[in-house]
Every structure is written in structure tokens, then in C-alpha cells.
Design a protein around this motif. Structure first.
Motif, mmCIF file in Angstrom:
data_model
loop_
_atom_site.group_PDB
_atom_site.id
_atom_site.type_symbol
_atom_site.label_atom_id
_atom_site.label_comp_id
_atom_site.label_asym_id
_atom_site.label_seq_id
_atom_site.Cartn_x
_atom_site.Cartn_y
_atom_site.Cartn_z
ATOM 1 N N ILE A 213 0.851 -1.203 0.000
ATOM 2 C CA ILE A 213 0.000 0.000 0.000
ATOM 3 C C ILE A 213 0.880 1.243 0.000
ATOM 4 O O ILE A 213 0.612 2.211 -0.734
ATOM 5 C CB ILE A 213 -0.948 -0.007 1.215
ATOM 6 C CG1 ILE A 213 -1.966 -1.145 1.094
ATOM 7 C CG2 ILE A 213 -1.681 1.339 1.338
ATOM 8 C CD1 ILE A 213 -2.859 -1.307 2.319
ATOM 9 N N ILE A 225 -5.871 3.780 -2.695
ATOM 10 C CA ILE A 225 -6.001 3.020 -1.449
ATOM 11 C C ILE A 225 -5.085 3.677 -0.425
ATOM 12 O O ILE A 225 -3.863 3.582 -0.520
ATOM 13 C CB ILE A 225 -5.609 1.535 -1.630
ATOM 14 C CG1 ILE A 225 -6.541 0.857 -2.632
ATOM 15 C CG2 ILE A 225 -5.664 0.808 -0.290
ATOM 16 C CD1 ILE A 225 -6.233 -0.605 -2.868
ATOM 17 N N PHE A 281 -10.412 -2.508 3.203
ATOM 18 C CA PHE A 281 -9.717 -3.609 2.535
ATOM 19 C C PHE A 281 -10.079 -4.951 3.173
ATOM 20 O O PHE A 281 -10.381 -5.926 2.479
ATOM 21 C CB PHE A 281 -8.203 -3.411 2.576
ATOM 22 C CG PHE A 281 -7.429 -4.606 2.098
ATOM 23 C CD1 PHE A 281 -7.339 -4.895 0.740
ATOM 24 C CD2 PHE A 281 -6.808 -5.464 2.990
ATOM 25 C CE1 PHE A 281 -6.653 -6.014 0.282
ATOM 26 C CE2 PHE A 281 -6.111 -6.590 2.553
ATOM 27 C CZ PHE A 281 -6.034 -6.861 1.198
ATOM 28 N N THR A 282 -10.051 -5.009 4.499
ATOM 29 C CA THR A 282 -10.345 -6.266 5.188
ATOM 30 C C THR A 282 -11.797 -6.678 4.954
ATOM 31 O O THR A 282 -12.104 -7.864 4.802
ATOM 32 C CB THR A 282 -10.063 -6.135 6.693
ATOM 33 O OG1 THR A 282 -8.779 -5.522 6.879
ATOM 34 C CG2 THR A 282 -10.053 -7.480 7.372
ATOM 35 N N TYR A 304 -10.209 1.064 -7.081
ATOM 36 C CA TYR A 304 -9.559 0.555 -5.875
ATOM 37 C C TYR A 304 -9.831 -0.921 -5.626
ATOM 38 O O TYR A 304 -9.023 -1.596 -4.984
ATOM 39 C CB TYR A 304 -9.838 1.419 -4.645
ATOM 40 C CG TYR A 304 -11.221 1.392 -4.029
ATOM 41 C CD1 TYR A 304 -11.751 0.234 -3.463
ATOM 42 C CD2 TYR A 304 -11.977 2.567 -3.926
ATOM 43 C CE1 TYR A 304 -12.993 0.221 -2.849
ATOM 44 C CE2 TYR A 304 -13.221 2.565 -3.315
ATOM 45 C CZ TYR A 304 -13.724 1.389 -2.774
ATOM 46 O OH TYR A 304 -14.964 1.392 -2.164
ATOM 47 N N MET A 308 -7.102 -3.652 -4.706
ATOM 48 C CA MET A 308 -7.211 -4.531 -3.538
ATOM 49 C C MET A 308 -6.953 -5.987 -3.928
ATOM 50 O O MET A 308 -6.318 -6.739 -3.182
ATOM 51 C CB MET A 308 -8.595 -4.411 -2.901
ATOM 52 C CG MET A 308 -8.826 -3.125 -2.135
ATOM 53 S SD MET A 308 -10.499 -3.075 -1.434
ATOM 54 C CE MET A 308 -10.423 -1.534 -0.509
ATOM 55 N N THR A 312 -4.041 -8.394 -2.546
ATOM 56 C CA THR A 312 -4.306 -9.755 -2.074
ATOM 57 C C THR A 312 -3.387 -10.751 -2.761
ATOM 58 O O THR A 312 -2.866 -11.682 -2.130
ATOM 59 C CB THR A 312 -5.774 -10.131 -2.324
ATOM 60 O OG1 THR A 312 -6.626 -9.164 -1.706
ATOM 61 C CG2 THR A 312 -6.093 -11.507 -1.766
#
Length: 411
Positions: A213, A225, A281-282, A304, A308, A312
Motif C-alpha cells: 500500500i 487506497i 480492505f479487510t 480501488y 485490492m 491480495t
């Protein structure tokens, strides 16, 4: 996907749906994995929310769907700009304070914090409740109960308004951040899950994502992000505050001196106790990326979310899980633009519904319009400086279709 299905079923039961209905919601999600993620936690008649739900309803009815399943973020504050945001609603041109709160209760405060009671007021700047006829009619429809948080009040009010105003063949099911917190805890309490064994269990995976990030924000993808918090938020009395991961411990930087061991068991317990909530994100990891669910969001999400997925992939490579990497590469249910698509000039949902004689006639009106007629001037793209920066990078060749970060867009 099985964990997400169970989460949807549990959320349906908490909202008062019976076991059979809840199971139908879970089965429908599995059969047609689509989740509305556009509006944050807003009352249905707030324009950002209303026209997004209207757009989704057109698709749901065309596909004979029974459930409108949404995830709305409630780690936001009461206001975005002056008299606009989750704590406000404009009715007959008058900005109304949803809960009649003083400024001290709104500035910088998060709507998801359990610091109630909250009760709907729809008051104007003079403190007068329901100062016009439309506001009075709306207030009469809103629940008169008190609620532990503003987000819970909005969530329950939306269920009431949907039941009263929207087509009965489509049911609304809203997942909030507490539902997602429990879903993440479900992942962490399964010792063999990827989140438990790798993402959290091997702290190096999370560290590699956070470092990536930082790299994104040092280059042409800056701002898409942001590292506003490290994977989770700390929930305090009036606001959510950032956490920073260092030496396998999450810490606040303020006066609260909160510390939490970065381990599956400790995080799961803190999520169950509502001490922490997931970052965006989570949350997307468990609602979209891991289960392979298409999400419908705003103009920024179209960029975004692929980023993401890229982050991952870095974590998956670090974990060495080749089967997960293969599944990620083969996922064809990528996100789409589905928020602020309908943008009528001067759109006033409450007035439009009343002029049309209800939501169903209004749906018919929009169904007869072309997308070009209904989507307005695309101001959410053209007036957003981050899109202008992206266009500049594309023109300069620093971002291309072949960029590694864009590999996960499906384009």
C-alpha cells in the motif's frame, strides 16, 4: 462463500426474517453472487442512497431476484460537508438534522459507535422537528424507538421504509460493519482458513500487503487506497481511530494506549466484543475477494477494488498458497460501477416518489429511460481530481492496460 452465506442468513434472522426466508437469501447469494456496496450508511431517501437502490431494483426485478443484499460502511462520520452526510437529509429543500444533534455530537464522530441513545427528530437549524409537510409525513413513518448507535437507527429505519414504500417482491437485507466483524471472526476461528493461517497467522503476509500500500501511494496509483488504518479500526466512545501494526501488535497512537496482539484468537475476540472493526480492505477481502462475489460500487471502487485484488495477490504469493492464487486468477465476477449511476438533475427522492405516486411507478419511469438520459453529466468522474490524475498518468504512459497493478481488473 459458505461463511458469507451463513453471515447473510444470520443477518436476515436478526432483522426478523424467518429461518426459511433467511436460507433463501443465502441460497440466492450463492446462486447469483452479487452484493451492493455503493452507498455508505445513509437513510434510504438520501439521494446518494435512493437512486442507487432504484438502479439496483431495476436489475433485481429484471432478473426475478427476491433479495437486495447490501453492505454499507458505518465507520463514517455524521457529515461529509456542511449539512450533508449520514446525519442529514434534505426535505423540500431544507437540510434536516436526522437526530437533532448538537454540533459537538457530530463533528468528527463516527455513526457506528455505540454511544446512544439516538431517536429520529428531522429538525431544522432552529431546532424545530419536522418543519414542513413532507418532513412531518416522513417522521411519522420512521421508528419512534431509541437506538444504541446512529448506524443501527438508520439500518432499522431503512427496513421500515423499504417495507412501506418499495416493491414487496424484493426484500432488503443490509449487512453492517458489525456483521462483517463477525464474519471475519468466523474466518479467524477456523484454524485452517487462509485468513487465520496465513493472512493473520503469518504476520509477514499482512506486513507485505501494508508495505505494498505504501508503494502504491509513492507512485502513479497514489490516493486510490490510503493507509488510513492498518487492517482494523479501534472503536472508541465517539469515533473510530486508526491502528498501526508493529512487531505483531496493533496499537493506537493517541491517548487511549490500546494494544492488541495480532493473532487470530485475539483479533476474533476483539471483533466479537466490538472493540475493533474491519478496514475497507479487510471488509472487501471477506465479502468479495475470498468468496468470489461481484460488488456494485462507486466510481472510485472501479479502480480501488482491482488494486485490492492486486494487494491480495501479493499476500497470497507470500503465503505460498498456489491453489488460492489459481482461484484468484480465474475469478470472473469482478466489480462493476453501480453507485450514483442514476443522477437526475436536482433529484429529490421524497418529492419524486410523491409526484410519481409511489416507488413502483417511479421505477417504470426510469426503466423507460436510456442510461445516457438517466446518468446525468458523470460529475462523479469528471469533477473528481483523482480521476484527472489517473487520466494524466494514462496519457503519459505511466499507467497502461498492461500495468501489473491493473492485471486484476479483468479488463
Amino acid at each position: 462463500m459458505d461463511l458469507l452465506r451463513k453471515s447473510v442468513e444470520n443477518a436476515a434472522r436478526r432483522l426478523g426474517f424467518g429461518d426459511e426466508e433467511a436460507q433463501r437469501a443465502g441460497r440466492e447469494l450463492v446462486a447469483s453472487p452479487v452484493l451492493q456496496t455503493g452507498p455508505h450508511c445513509l437513510l434510504l431517501f438520501e439521494p446518494d442512497a435512493f437512486y442507487t437502490h432504484l438502479f439496483s431494483l431495476l436489475g433485481l426485478q429484471a432478473q426475478n431476484r427476491e433479495w437486495h443484499i447490501t453492505y454499507f460502511v458505518s465507520t463514517t462520520t455524521f457529515k461529509e460537508t456542511a449539512k450533508k452526510g449520514a446525519g442529514w437529509l434534505r426535505v423540500e429543500g431544507t437540510p434536516l438534522n436526522l437526530f437533532g444533534l448538537p454540533r459537538s455530537r457530530m463533528d468528527g464522530c463516527s455513526i457506528g459507535c455505540l454511544n446512544g441513545p439516538y431517536r429520529f427528530a428531522l429538525s431544522n437549524s432552529k431546532g424545530e422537528a419536522a418543519p414542513n409537510a413532507s418532513a412531518a409525513r416522513l417522521l411519522a413513518e420512521l421508528p419512534s424507538d431509541t437506538f444504541p448507535s446512529a448506524a443501527e437507527a438508520i439500518k432499522i429505519a431503512n427496513q421500515v421504509l423499504w417495507h412501506r414504500r418499495f416493491p414487496s417482491q424484493v426484500k432488503l437485507l443490509q449487512l453492517d460493519d458489525f456483521d462483517i466483524a463477525d464474519l471475519i471472526a468466523d474466518h479467524l476461528e477456523e484454524a485452517g482458513s487462509w485468513m487465520s493461517a496465513h493472512f493473520i497467522g503469518d504476520g509477514a503476509v499482512a506486513e507485505s500487503i501494508l508495505s505494498s500500500i505504501d508503494r502504491l501511494n509513492a507512485g502513479p496509483w497514489a490516493g486510490w487506497i490510503r493507509r488510513t488504518t492498518d487492517l482494523f479500526w479501534r472503536v472508541e466512545k465517539d469515533r473510530v481511530v486508526p491502528l498501526r501494526l508493529q512487531d505483531s501488535v496493533l496499537r493506537t497512537s493517541g491517548s487511549s494506549n490500546f494494544e492488541l496482539k495480532f493473532s487470530p484468537n485475539d483479533l476474533a475476540a476483539a471483533l466479537r466484543q466490538r472493540a475493533i472493526l474491519p478496514s475497507l480492505f479487510t471488509a472487501f477481502l471477506v465479502t468479495s475477494i475470498l468468496p468470489g462475489v461481484r460488488v456494485l460500487g462507486g466510481c472510485r471502487q472501479t479502480v480501488y477494488l482491482p488494486l485490492m485484488r492486486y494487494l491480495t495477490s501479493i499476500g497470497v504469493q507470500r503465503s505460498g498458497d498456489l491453489s488460492f492464487m489459481k482461484a484468484l486468477e480465474e475469478d470472473d465476477r469482478l466489480g462493476l460501477w453501480g453507485h450514483r449511476v442514476l443522477t437526475p438533475a436536482g433529484g429529490d427522492p421524497f418529492q419524486e416518489i410523491e409526484r410519481a405516486g409511489g416507488v413502483s411507478p417511479l421505477l417504470s419511469k426510469y426503466a423507460d429511460s436510456s442510461l445516457a438520459q438517466s446518468s446525468g453529466d458523470l460529475a462523479s468522474f469528471t469533477n473528481d481530481p483523482i480521476w484527472a490524475e489517473l487520466s494524466g498518468h494514462i496519457a503519459a504512459g505511466t499507467i497502461t492496460r498492461a500495468s501489473n497493478e491493473w492485471r486484476w481488473s479483468g479488463c
